[in-house]
Design an enzyme around this catalytic site. Structure first.
Site, short mmCIF file in Angstrom:
data_model
loop_
_atom_site.label_atom_id
_atom_site.label_comp_id
_atom_site.label_asym_id
_atom_site.label_seq_id
_atom_site.Cartn_x
_atom_site.Cartn_y
_atom_site.Cartn_z
N TYR A 40 9.00 -30.81 22.53
CA TYR A 40 8.80 -31.08 23.96
C TYR A 40 7.42 -30.63 24.44
O TYR A 40 6.71 -31.42 25.07
CB TYR A 40 9.90 -30.41 24.79
CG TYR A 40 11.11 -31.29 25.03
CD1 TYR A 40 11.56 -32.19 24.08
CD2 TYR A 40 11.82 -31.21 26.22
CE1 TYR A 40 12.67 -32.97 24.29
CE2 TYR A 40 12.93 -32.00 26.45
CZ TYR A 40 13.35 -32.88 25.48
OH TYR A 40 14.45 -33.66 25.70
N GLU A 47 0.97 -36.29 26.27
CA GLU A 47 1.04 -37.27 27.36
C GLU A 47 0.05 -36.91 28.47
O GLU A 47 -0.66 -37.78 28.99
CB GLU A 47 2.45 -37.34 27.93
CG GLU A 47 3.44 -38.01 27.02
CD GLU A 47 4.86 -37.97 27.55
OE1 GLU A 47 5.05 -37.69 28.75
OE2 GLU A 47 5.79 -38.23 26.76
#
Length: 120
Positions: A40, A47
């Protein structure tokens, strides 16, 4: 992470079809509920990096700047640059929320798995 999750779900489905007690290996359960601790943060940071480094290009080239006429006196303006900034800002709220949710899920499922393993 999807490979881990889908392998886990496949074995769970096979377990239900064959009415077995447990066909999912303990290492896969551990991996399913622990891999996110690394994946994560890496995914979120990558991103953010991709969007952040794209901002100058988006602004200079006016990518996806769309004007949509609603009425004769009003036009909706979509600005992709602002949209990307809002997306970046959303990570401040949703990033920690996703991580804390997954940590709670991890505690719940690993505890129930440990209890089930002890009872066998």
């Amino acid at each position: 992470s999807d490979v881990i999750r889908f392998a886990y779900y496949l074995l769970k489905m096979m377990e239900k079809r064959q009415a077995r007690i447990s066909s999912v290996p303990n290492w896969l359960i551990q991996l399913r509920y622990s891999a996110f601790l690394i994946l994560y943060p890496v995914g979120i940071m990558s991103e953010i990096g991709v969007v952040y480094f794209s901002l100058d290009y988006i602004k200079q080239n006016k990518i996806h700047y769309i004007d949509i006429p609603i009425t004769s006196s009003y036009t909706f303006h979509f600005n992709f640059y602002i949209f990307c900034l809002c997306g970046l800002a959303s990570y401040l709220y949703f990033g920690p929320m996703m991580l804390t949710y997954m940590i709670k899920q991890r505690r719940k499922y690993l505890k129930s798995n440990a209890d089930a393993t002890k009872s066998q």
